[in-house]
Motif scaffolding. Sequence first.
Motif, PDB file in Angstrom:
ATOM      1  N   TYR A 230       0.828  -1.210   0.000  1.00  0.00           N
ATOM      2  CA  TYR A 230       0.000   0.000   0.000  1.00  0.00           C
ATOM      3  C   TYR A 230       0.863   1.261   0.000  1.00  0.00           C
ATOM      4  O   TYR A 230       1.993   1.260   0.486  1.00  0.00           O
ATOM      5  CB  TYR A 230      -0.931  -0.001   1.210  1.00  0.00           C
ATOM      6  CG  TYR A 230      -0.230   0.031   2.551  1.00  0.00           C
ATOM      7  CD1 TYR A 230       0.188   1.232   3.116  1.00  0.00           C
ATOM      8  CD2 TYR A 230       0.024  -1.149   3.256  1.00  0.00           C
ATOM      9  CE1 TYR A 230       0.833   1.265   4.340  1.00  0.00           C
ATOM     10  CE2 TYR A 230       0.675  -1.127   4.490  1.00  0.00           C
ATOM     11  CZ  TYR A 230       1.067   0.089   5.017  1.00  0.00           C
ATOM     12  OH  TYR A 230       1.724   0.126   6.238  1.00  0.00           O
ATOM     13  N   ASP A 231       0.296   2.349  -0.537  1.00  0.00           N
ATOM     14  CA  ASP A 231       1.000   3.630  -0.518  1.00  0.00           C
ATOM     15  C   ASP A 231       0.401   4.534   0.559  1.00  0.00           C
ATOM     16  O   ASP A 231      -0.538   4.150   1.268  1.00  0.00           O
ATOM     17  CB  ASP A 231       0.964   4.308  -1.886  1.00  0.00           C
ATOM     18  CG  ASP A 231      -0.449   4.623  -2.363  1.00  0.00           C
ATOM     19  OD1 ASP A 231      -1.391   4.657  -1.537  1.00  0.00           O
ATOM     20  OD2 ASP A 231      -0.611   4.846  -3.583  1.00  0.00           O
ATOM     21  N   ASP A 233      -1.401   7.286   0.438  1.00  0.00           N
ATOM     22  CA  ASP A 233      -2.800   7.669   0.257  1.00  0.00           C
ATOM     23  C   ASP A 233      -3.739   6.553   0.703  1.00  0.00           C
ATOM     24  O   ASP A 233      -4.750   6.810   1.374  1.00  0.00           O
ATOM     25  CB  ASP A 233      -3.076   8.016  -1.209  1.00  0.00           C
ATOM     26  CG  ASP A 233      -2.471   9.347  -1.622  1.00  0.00           C
ATOM     27  OD1 ASP A 233      -2.126  10.147  -0.725  1.00  0.00           O
ATOM     28  OD2 ASP A 233      -2.330   9.587  -2.843  1.00  0.00           O
ATOM     29  N   GLU A 234      -3.399   5.315   0.342  1.00  0.00           N
ATOM     30  CA  GLU A 234      -4.238   4.189   0.742  1.00  0.00           C
ATOM     31  C   GLU A 234      -4.226   4.041   2.268  1.00  0.00           C
ATOM     32  O   GLU A 234      -5.266   3.769   2.884  1.00  0.00           O
ATOM     33  CB  GLU A 234      -3.759   2.894   0.091  1.00  0.00           C
ATOM     34  CG  GLU A 234      -4.651   1.696   0.416  1.00  0.00           C
ATOM     35  CD  GLU A 234      -4.144   0.397  -0.193  1.00  0.00           C
ATOM     36  OE1 GLU A 234      -4.728  -0.665   0.125  1.00  0.00           O
ATOM     37  OE2 GLU A 234      -3.185   0.437  -0.986  1.00  0.00           O
ATOM     38  N   TRP A 236      -3.782   6.371   4.651  1.00  0.00           N
ATOM     39  CA  TRP A 236      -4.553   7.381   5.376  1.00  0.00           C
ATOM     40  C   TRP A 236      -6.042   7.268   5.084  1.00  0.00           C
ATOM     41  O   TRP A 236      -6.872   7.572   5.961  1.00  0.00           O
ATOM     42  CB  TRP A 236      -4.017   8.773   5.081  1.00  0.00           C
ATOM     43  CG  TRP A 236      -2.656   8.969   5.682  1.00  0.00           C
ATOM     44  CD1 TRP A 236      -1.484   9.150   5.017  1.00  0.00           C
ATOM     45  CD2 TRP A 236      -2.334   8.939   7.073  1.00  0.00           C
ATOM     46  NE1 TRP A 236      -0.444   9.244   5.907  1.00  0.00           N
ATOM     47  CE2 TRP A 236      -0.930   9.115   7.176  1.00  0.00           C
ATOM     48  CE3 TRP A 236      -3.069   8.769   8.238  1.00  0.00           C
ATOM     49  CZ2 TRP A 236      -0.265   9.143   8.399  1.00  0.00           C
ATOM     50  CZ3 TRP A 236      -2.413   8.787   9.466  1.00  0.00           C
ATOM     51  CH2 TRP A 236      -1.034   8.968   9.541  1.00  0.00           C
ATOM     52  N   THR A 237      -6.408   6.799   3.920  1.00  0.00           N
ATOM     53  CA  THR A 237      -7.817   6.526   3.640  1.00  0.00           C
ATOM     54  C   THR A 237      -8.324   5.410   4.547  1.00  0.00           C
ATOM     55  O   THR A 237      -9.415   5.501   5.140  1.00  0.00           O
ATOM     56  CB  THR A 237      -8.017   6.134   2.165  1.00  0.00           C
ATOM     57  OG1 THR A 237      -7.629   7.232   1.328  1.00  0.00           O
ATOM     58  CG2 THR A 237      -9.472   5.777   1.894  1.00  0.00           C
TER      59      THR A 237
END
Length: 347
Positions: A230-231, A233-234, A236-237
Amino acid sequence: MAIHWKLHNAMGPGLVGKVPGTDQSPISLERMLDLTRASTAGDVRFDGVDLSLYAPHVDMDRGDDELNRIVETLQAHGLVCGSVVAPVWSDLGGGSAMGDASERKRFLAAVEKSCRFASRLRERGVRPYGAVRIDSADNPTRWAANPREHTRRIADTFREAGRIADGCGEVLAAEGEICWAGMHSWRHMAELLEAVDRPGLVGFQADLAHTYLYLLGYNAPEHRLLSDGYDADEFWTAYSTMTRALGPWTLDVHIAQSDGTVFGSGSHDKTGRHCRADDPRGKLDVVKCASLWLLDSDGVPRPAIKHICWDGCMISNETLEAAETWDRILQLLVKVVDHASRTAKPD
């Protein structure tokens, strides 16, 4: 917004996963308090500790003698007590919250004994805030044999435990952790709290290391929120999804780091591994993650949370005995408070 959460150190790392007679034997309460009191971060020191209400740190069966000992020991170290851990597990005389009538009776007896002891610490002036921490005292494998019925039983037991706590002027915080039945995913935890339906009285204890394992779906793949590789953005979402579900229930916050692996020793089932505050393998931006628990979705501080507590259970005794370990922890807690205070919005 100017706000300050008191800084605490958990005494559980001296007990959880420790095996007497080995090189990872329990560390005494007095030694844990000495290490806590000696640590510094500039001119900042720990305000208090969170206690585990079971031997060898606390023997509630000794009555007033033990109460006096704990009060005097805390006062001698210039520390207060915040949240306390109730010994609800069968090996310490408690019982499964989803078990038969006798098991649930033992669970509730452990909660009542802990709430009474905690309230007396409050009366003696050494416990100005904090919750009584509980869990279901059973494992996800047994729960999976009949999920709906077992969740119903746990909810009924927690609701009765809340009634007992309320009678003592206490609140309960259920620790979200992958090793506890009916609490082993972020969604199962939210559904359980909704079934209990006692907001402000029976709530959630958010531990950063344990809730990270929620995102990975370790014991509940169907509720996994993060994919492999995961990166940011993924991440924190996913983290926002979890904190939106559980944040409104949160009464207690444990600051911790995780490397994403599980560990268990002694009688403790496998759960998310706690790491050192400065562990290079740590997966979490602890400072930013903590703010999502301390502040609601509008950035307003959650009023029930008066203190934050570092937790590093299952860390080696060699590390726990090193003075620099606690200095680095305290430095991190200061950063957590500074960041959350700067980003908080007025109510």
